[in-house]
Design a protein around this motif. Structure first.
Motif, PDB file in Angstrom:
ATOM      1  N   ASP A 132      35.727  51.213  50.970  1.00  0.00           N
ATOM      2  CA  ASP A 132      36.740  51.100  50.184  1.00  0.00           C
ATOM      3  C   ASP A 132      36.951  49.386  49.827  1.00  0.00           C
ATOM      4  O   ASP A 132      37.048  49.008  49.159  1.00  0.00           O
ATOM      5  N   ILE A 133      36.413  48.555  51.362  1.00  0.00           N
ATOM      6  CA  ILE A 133      35.933  47.134  50.798  1.00  0.00           C
ATOM      7  C   ILE A 133      35.532  46.984  49.673  1.00  0.00           C
ATOM      8  O   ILE A 133      35.483  45.943  49.126  1.00  0.00           O
ATOM      9  N   ARG A 134      33.870  48.022  49.619  1.00  0.00           N
ATOM     10  CA  ARG A 134      32.865  47.843  48.646  1.00  0.00           C
ATOM     11  C   ARG A 134      34.063  47.550  46.881  1.00  0.00           C
ATOM     12  O   ARG A 134      33.907  46.760  45.778  1.00  0.00           O
ATOM     13  N   PHE A 135      34.660  48.704  46.919  1.00  0.00           N
ATOM     14  CA  PHE A 135      34.903  48.972  46.194  1.00  0.00           C
ATOM     15  C   PHE A 135      36.616  48.258  45.955  1.00  0.00           C
ATOM     16  O   PHE A 135      36.166  48.039  44.378  1.00  0.00           O
ATOM     17  N   GLU A 184      43.643  42.129  39.379  1.00  0.00           N
ATOM     18  CA  GLU A 184      44.062  40.962  39.638  1.00  0.00           C
ATOM     19  C   GLU A 184      44.322  40.092  37.645  1.00  0.00           C
ATOM     20  O   GLU A 184      45.702  39.594  37.048  1.00  0.00           O
ATOM     21  N   THR A 185      43.945  41.326  36.872  1.00  0.00           N
ATOM     22  CA  THR A 185      43.608  40.715  35.054  1.00  0.00           C
ATOM     23  C   THR A 185      45.166  41.372  34.651  1.00  0.00           C
ATOM     24  O   THR A 185      45.844  41.705  33.818  1.00  0.00           O
ATOM     25  N   VAL A 226      51.800  48.739  45.604  1.00  0.00           N
ATOM     26  CA  VAL A 226      52.286  47.566  45.679  1.00  0.00           C
ATOM     27  C   VAL A 226      50.940  47.349  43.867  1.00  0.00           C
ATOM     28  O   VAL A 226      51.148  46.650  43.013  1.00  0.00           O
ATOM     29  N   ALA A 227      50.215  48.013  44.259  1.00  0.00           N
ATOM     30  CA  ALA A 227      49.051  47.965  43.095  1.00  0.00           C
ATOM     31  C   ALA A 227      49.702  48.898  41.875  1.00  0.00           C
ATOM     32  O   ALA A 227      49.114  48.008  40.822  1.00  0.00           O
ATOM     33  N   MET A 228      50.460  49.963  41.798  1.00  0.00           N
ATOM     34  CA  MET A 228      50.487  50.395  40.633  1.00  0.00           C
ATOM     35  C   MET A 228      51.503  49.662  39.811  1.00  0.00           C
ATOM     36  O   MET A 228      51.998  49.569  39.074  1.00  0.00           O
ATOM     37  N   ASN A 266      36.171  45.286  42.233  1.00  0.00           N
ATOM     38  CA  ASN A 266      37.212  45.982  40.849  1.00  0.00           C
ATOM     39  C   ASN A 266      38.601  44.689  40.888  1.00  0.00           C
ATOM     40  O   ASN A 266      39.274  44.738  40.620  1.00  0.00           O
ATOM     41  N   ARG A 267      38.644  43.806  41.964  1.00  0.00           N
ATOM     42  CA  ARG A 267      40.341  43.195  42.180  1.00  0.00           C
ATOM     43  C   ARG A 267      40.405  42.232  40.863  1.00  0.00           C
ATOM     44  O   ARG A 267      41.446  42.609  40.813  1.00  0.00           O
TER      45      ARG A 267
END
Length: 184
Positions: A158-161, A170-171, A100-102, A165-166
């Motif tokens: 993973d949570i911290r990243f 989103e941008t 999804v992110a890709m 970086n969310r």
């Protein structure tokens, strides 16, 4: 690592039915090692029994079919140690979230926001599961503590990243060009 080795690992720590092995390998403390289905566990157990690496006994249950309980043999323990002595293959990491992110530009920021929130929720749930395993009263070996700490560290990172970086993803999803950011 194979389903065969996973079955030997579980039986090394105690007798179990095929159903219990499946539950431990999908929901329990062995779920982080190998993907195992009923369709792979029962054939593996049958081969292990045919090779003399496990034994099986039937336990009568009131009003139910007898259940088959598997136990590891000394030959099974020897085979288990031999299998563990081989260099492990690479970890296999698959993530529907990363697909999804890709495709962030295609799905838009609302979908990405929801995907990030769902991923964070899932990671926090998994971290809670590991914390619960850490807090279970049991005979804990030092190696078990190590793997629990390793898993907790990976999930916490993973949570911290994602939290740090969310906005970047989103941008991208909103169609804007994000500012470059160093990998963390």
């Amino acid at each position: 690592m194979s389903v065969r080795t996973l079955c030997l690992a579980i039986l090394n720590f105690g007798d179990a039915t095929g159903y219990e092995i499946r539950k431990l390998s999908t929901e329990g403390k062995y779920s982080y090692f190998v993907d195992a289905s009923f369709g792979s566990i029962y054939p593996a157990l049958a081969r292990l029994e045919a090779e003399g690496l496990v034994t099986v006994r039937e336990e009568i249950q009131s009003g139910k079919p007898a259940r088959k309980v598997y136990s590891i043999t000394e030959a099974g323990r020897t085979e288990f140690v031999r299998a563990l002595s081989e260099p492990p293959g690479p970890d296999i990491y698959r993530s529907p979230f990363l697909l999804v992110a890709m495709c962030a530009e295609m799905v838009g920021s609302d979908v990405i926001r929801k995907a990030i929130d769902a991923r964070l929720s899932h990671l926090r749930e998994e971290l809670e599961k590991l914390d619960m395993i850490c807090n279970e009263p049991c005979d804990r070996r030092p190696a078990t503590g190590f793997i629990l700490d390793y898993g907790r560290h990976c999930m916490a990172e993973d949570i911290r990243f994602l939290e740090a970086n969310r906005t970047r993803l989103e941008t991208i999803a909103s169609g804007l060009t994000p500012l470059p950011q160093a990998a963390e």
